[in-house]
Write an enzyme that holds these catalytic residues in place. Structure first.
Site, PDB file in Angstrom:
ATOM      1  N   ARG A 198      -7.380  -7.846  -6.592  1.00 57.12           N
ATOM      2  CA  ARG A 198      -8.116  -9.060  -6.738  1.00 57.12           C
ATOM      3  C   ARG A 198      -9.651  -9.126  -6.598  1.00 57.12           C
ATOM      4  NH1 ARG A 198     -10.155  -8.482  -1.622  1.00 57.12           N
ATOM      5  NH2 ARG A 198      -8.790  -7.282   0.109  1.00 57.12           N
TER       6      ARG A 198
ATOM      7  N   LYS B 151       0.901  -1.263   0.070  1.00 56.01           N
ATOM      8  CA  LYS B 151       0.098   0.040   0.118  1.00 56.01           C
ATOM      9  C   LYS B 151       0.902   1.343  -0.076  1.00 56.01           C
ATOM     10  CE  LYS B 151      -4.140  -2.349   1.960  1.00 56.01           C
ATOM     11  NZ  LYS B 151      -3.577  -3.624   1.518  1.00 56.01           N
TER      12      LYS B 151
END
Length: 664
Positions: free
Chosen positions: A290, A118
């Protein structure tokens, strides 16, 4: 070019079932992997093949890259679908797939390495001119200069999502302790303990954009979802579209998501997440490379099967839809039903599922991973099912879900269904006046039903139910006149004792008139009638209002009942079917009056915060149990003295196992 013929699904539960269904639409055979406790579960049964991972230890099962790759190769699988969670964002897993000539159904390992981290993803967003929230990478081995940080802040796992390892910190003195906790949870759940901190934006709204890209430089968005209803940083209600957005702000978010996807040549399904502050400014938070838990609401309003698109793209096909063909129709809302106990600070409830009533409606979609015939304990995830409703607009979808969730009547684990009901009925939610702090700000109102279970209205129905079941039996025969075949007990007028949960009631009965049975409690007379009986439910009418009670009776005559989506434990010591009358126990109530502490879930004792002979107050932290990769705080239910501690740190505990014995 042909679609591959077999895939391995490196996941479990509802997402595994979801992937299997889409694979079957394309004629793809599926291989399921499972732990021994779930070998009879629904997704294992639906798959074409299944292979055991062994024990329930996460690191040796669903986080074991070598074992999963070996199973994929040995079964002749051509690709691996990682689902969400577990290894879905793990670049080394994707890399290992590539090295073993297996297709990873998702972006390549380089993209995962960048976007799965991140802090690195934020740097990419900055380079693209997209606003981000100020953040700091953290090295737990060196002192942190907290003066550089403006509080409050959020601690986040650098790898993985789902709120795991996320902690809100308001001051410097709590920072290091919370960092250690977040890192420990991140390591446990994602296999990597790296964390970072970012500035906390108060009263923000959480909006995410669904994107899909192929291997031919085509990338589109499927518009946005709002995910502002969160509890403890975990999404519990998601909806599409986000109707509060202005056309300009929506387009800015969609364009920013596409810029990020194009910058990394993104392939597969992904989600770009943003926060929007009170002034309408948006900030990139992260990208989840995802499938998302909440992808179903996007499918419901666009008509696009996202998993089918994933499978086609991974097989080498281009996108089957263009941006112009993506049209949003109506509004969809998803409710996440969790096995957790809101009355005990939402600790996971690992009791096996015994019964559930599922709604049937053309505009309702249910994604569930449970199997009523397979009564085992879920060690991995408290998500029980997802209830998705679609309406012509937002209020229409809300009304549909209010009807559907009310009658789920789950028996077994405690659930958050009544909590979700309270959110749907809240005026601010219905007016769409929400932020990520909605659940925190309305906590007491949302859990009211759980801590006030002895409300007089449901109590009358529960006592009527107990009297009916105790006196007239449980033949499990459907009939419009249950009194005809259930017999008539010889002692129809007496005072009896029964319990609802831990509360004991002395009830004066008068059942001499079978068409008008009556009882008296605390001076108030109640008459009731029975309208309908099935093997699992009874409909009772009091004062012209009928309510349905679902129930399960175990072989010890203990009753688990659910009324209006709240579970109750009912015990009738005078229930004599199959036993001599002398078995009625006069000391029956003692078990309910000790105040001893029992484990509400399966797990491991992480910390014990008290000592024997210590005086404790109501609400004091007693111990912490790690379960389903989360840490659950057990608080004292009353003022007391600790008589004995029955467990030690590291001990494995089971549901209803005694932990601490108390005395006044």
């Amino acid at each position: 070019m042909a679609i591959f013929d077999k895939i391995l699904i490196a996941n479990r539960g509802e997402i595994a079932l979801r992937i299997i269904r889409s694979a079957k639409l394309l004629g793809i055979r599926t291989v399921a992997i499972y732990t021994e406790s779930e070998k009879e579960s629904g997704y294992v049964r639906l798959a074409d093949e299944s292979v055991s991972l062994g024990s329930d230890d996460l690191n040796s099962t669903f986080l074991n890259i070598g074992k999963i790759i070996s199973i994929a190769v040995s079964t002749g699988s051509k690709a691996i679908h990682p689902g969400y969670g577990f290894l879905s964002e793990h670049p080394e897993f994707a890399k290992s797939c590539e090295e073993h000539h297996l297709i990873f159904i998702g972006p390549n390992s380089d993209v995962l390495r960048l976007m799965g981290n991140k802090p690195e993803a934020k740097l990419l967003a900055v380079s693209l001119g997209i606003p981000v929230i100020v953040s700091h990478k953290i090295d737990l081995t060196s002192p942190l200069i907290s003066s550089q940080i403006e509080f409050p802040i959020l601690i986040k796992a650098s790898y993985g999502g789902g709120g795991k390892g996320m902690e809100l910190v308001h001051n410097p003195k709590d920072l290091f302790q919370q960092l250690e906790k977040s890192s420990r949870i991140a390591l446990n759940y994602f296999g990597n303990g790296e964390v970072f901190v970012e500035q906390y934006i108060q009263n923000a709204r959480h909006v995410e954009v669904q994107i899909i890209g192929d291997n031919f430089n085509n990338i589109i968005y499927l518009y946005e979802r709002e995910c502002s209803i969160q509890r403890n940083h975990q999404k519990i209600i998601e909806e599409a579209p986000a109707i509060f957005l202005t056309p300009e702000l929506r387009q800015n978010l969609l364009d920013a998501a596409l810029r990020i996807g194009k910058a990394v040549n993104y392939s597969g399904a992904g989600t770009v997440e943003f926060l929007i502050d009170e002034s309408g400014n948006f900030f990139f938070m992260e990208m989840n490379p995802r499938i998302q838990v909440e992808h179903a609401v996007t499918e419901q309003v666009t008509g696009i099967d996202i998993v089918v698109e994933q499978l086609k793209i991974a097989s080498g096909f281009p996108l089957s839809i263009s941006q112009e063909e993506v049209i949003v129709r109506g509004h969809a809302i998803e409710l996440r039903v969790y096995s957790e106990n809101p009355a005990l600070n939402f600790v996971p409830s690992s009791f096996p599922l015994l019964s559930v009533n599922l709604p049937e409606h053309p505009d309702v979609r249910i994604e569930a991973g449970y199997n009523e015939e397979h009564r085992v304990n879920n060690h991995f995830d408290p998500l029980l099912l997802k209830l998705i409703g679609r309406g012509k607009d937002r209020l229409d979808a809300i009304k549909l879900l209010q009807v559907c969730i009310k009658d789920l009547n789950i028996i077994g684990p405690e659930t958050n269904t009544k909590y979700l009901e309270a959110i749907l009925g809240h005026s601010d939610y219905q007016k769409n006046q929400i932020t990520v702090e909605f659940c925190r700000n309305n906590h007491n109102k949302l859990i009211y039903s759980y801590i006030n279970k002895s409300d007089s209205s449901p109590l009358n129905y529960l006592i009527s139910f107990a009297l009916y079941l105790g006196y007239f039996g449980d033949d499990q025969i459907e009939t419009t006149d249950p009194w005809k075949h259930l017999g008539y007990w010889r002692l129809s007028s007496q005072t009896i004792k029964l319990s609802v949960d831990t509360e004991i009631f002395n009830v004066q009965t008068d059942l001499r008139n079978k068409s008008n049975p009556v009882y008296v409690l605390n001076g108030e007379t109640t008459d009731f009638t029975i309208h309908h009986v099935t093997a699992k439910s009874i409909e009772i009418c009091i004062r012209n209002i009928s309510k349905k009670i679902s129930y399960i009776l175990d072989n010890r005559n203990n009753i688990s009942a659910s009324l209006e989506n709240i579970q109750y434990k009912i015990a009738i010591p005078w229930l004599l079917r199959g036993y001599p009358e002398t078995t009625a126990d006069s000391d029956y109530s003692s078990a309910f009056e000790t105040g001893d502490i029992y484990s509400p879930l399966y797990g491991t004792i992480l910390n014990i915060n008290i000592k024997e002979n210590q005086i404790i107050k109501k609400g004091d932290l007693l111990l912490v149990i790690e379960a389903m990769k989360s840490e659950n705080r057990i608080l004292s239910p009353r003022d007391a003295k600790v008589k004995k501690i029955a467990v030690t740190v590291g001990a494995q505990v089971t549901d209803q196992m005694p932990l601490i014995f108390l005395e006044d």
